[in-house]
Design a protein around this motif. Structure first.
Motif, PDB file in Angstrom:
ATOM      1  N   GLY A 110      82.068  64.216  65.913  1.00 46.04           N
ATOM      2  CA  GLY A 110      80.803  63.596  66.273  1.00 46.04           C
ATOM      3  C   GLY A 110      79.640  64.404  65.719  1.00 46.04           C
ATOM      4  O   GLY A 110      79.836  65.420  65.041  1.00 46.04           O
ATOM      5  N   TYR A 141      76.414  61.689  61.527  1.00 42.14           N
ATOM      6  CA  TYR A 141      77.871  61.634  61.609  1.00 42.14           C
ATOM      7  C   TYR A 141      78.406  60.254  61.222  1.00 42.14           C
ATOM      8  O   TYR A 141      77.856  59.225  61.609  1.00 42.14           O
ATOM      9  CB  TYR A 141      78.336  61.962  63.026  1.00 42.14           C
ATOM     10  CG  TYR A 141      79.807  61.704  63.249  1.00 42.14           C
ATOM     11  CD1 TYR A 141      80.236  60.586  63.975  1.00 42.14           C
ATOM     12  CD2 TYR A 141      80.770  62.554  62.709  1.00 42.14           C
ATOM     13  CE1 TYR A 141      81.585  60.341  64.174  1.00 42.14           C
ATOM     14  CE2 TYR A 141      82.119  62.315  62.904  1.00 42.14           C
ATOM     15  CZ  TYR A 141      82.527  61.212  63.631  1.00 42.14           C
ATOM     16  OH  TYR A 141      83.862  60.955  63.826  1.00 42.14           O
ATOM     17  N   SER A 195      82.318  58.335  60.949  1.00 41.83           N
ATOM     18  CA  SER A 195      83.760  58.433  61.178  1.00 41.83           C
ATOM     19  C   SER A 195      84.519  58.147  59.884  1.00 41.83           C
ATOM     20  O   SER A 195      83.969  57.635  58.911  1.00 41.83           O
ATOM     21  CB  SER A 195      84.188  57.429  62.245  1.00 41.83           C
ATOM     22  OG  SER A 195      84.030  56.093  61.753  1.00 41.83           O
TER      23      SER A 195
END
Length: 280
Positions: free
Chosen positions: A132, A161, A163
């Protein structure tokens, strides 16, 4: 013998009586005809006359238009649409742009050098690495943004951030738009992005979205301020101009990596890339 003038005056005096008598005669005649039409029944004649009058009054009421009540128009709230990073590919030397050869497999653990998590074309991250956004990096950015306001610049971190899955979608879209060779110069493949570390901050100036993820940001006064001051808060410009053969990415004056104030100051003073300074 009366004069002509006196005759005229007498006729004028009699004229109202003649008119009144004529009108009275007509009214009496009409009443006689009406009573005759109703079988010479006076009560029946009066009742029909009353009904006829009520119908006419009712018709006048029905013809009256009702006022039109306009309902207020309720406008839908305008939803702001976030600006998504969409880089512009410039014409530069393509040599060394790929850099993935020999590093195609993702590791089980991230590479850490001198306490820094490394993410590059040479050192990828595990697919399940998902820390994160770094709270320390966010606090450092807010400190820098607060200082920038004193100079008249309202900084914003429009992408931090990401993913592994989001980077996959982003990279695939760029490949679809520009081809893989071009996309590899400005977008990391999934698992190789610094944004997955939560330490990379794409910085721009509020209300100047036309410079987001554009080389033109480096030419703005806000961009120059960030380039000259980011190291004071722990950030380094990760992909400086003219370093594509070293970093594998084209010039990105908006992409800053948090490494802490000590290391950022050292890298800035050395005027080197992270690859050069850490001998990656």
């Amino acid at each position: 013998m009366q004069s002509r003038y006196k005759l005229l005056q007498e006729k004028k005096k009699k004229w109202p009586y003649i008119v009144s008598g004529t009108i009275a005669g007509l009214l009496i005649g009409a009443m006689v005809v009406w009573v005759g039409m109703n079988g010479w029944n006076i009560d029946k004649s009066i009742e029909k006359l009353r009904n006829l009058t009520e119908v006419e009054q009712s018709a006048e009421v029905d013809q009256t238009e009702e006022p039109i009540i306009e309902e207020p128009i309720v406008e839908e709230p305008i939803q702001e649409i976030p600006v998504e990073e969409e880089p512009v590919v410039e014409d530069v030397d393509m040599s060394g742009a790929n850099g993935y050869i020999g590093n195609e497999l993702l590791p089980q653990e991230p590479t850490v050098v001198e306490g820094q998590v490394i993410a590059s074309k040479k050192y990828p991250l595990p697919a399940d690495y998902a820390p994160g956004e770094s709270k320390e990096a966010r606090a450092a950015f807010q400190e820098m943004a607060a200082e920038a306001t004193l100079s008249g610049y309202e900084l914003i971190a429009f992408s931090t951030y990401r993913s592994f899955d989001y980077q996959t979608k982003l990279y695939d879209r760029y490949v679809s738009n520009d081809g893989q060779a071009a996309a590899d110069r400005y977008s990391a493949r999934p698992g190789y992005s610094e944004h997955q570390t939560g330490l990379a901050f794409d910085i721009g100036e509020q209300h100047f979205e036309q410079h987001f993820a554009r080389e033109s940001f480096g030419e703005t006064e806000a961009g120059k301020w960030v380039a000259a001051n980011a190291h004071k808060y722990g950030f380094i410009m990760r992909y400086p101009k003219g370093s594509e053969k070293i970093t594998g990415y084209m010039y990105e004056p908006w992409h800053f990596r948090y490494v802490g104030k000590e290391l950022s100051g050292q890298v800035y003073e050395a005027n080197e890339t992270l690859e050069e300074f850490l001998d990656l």
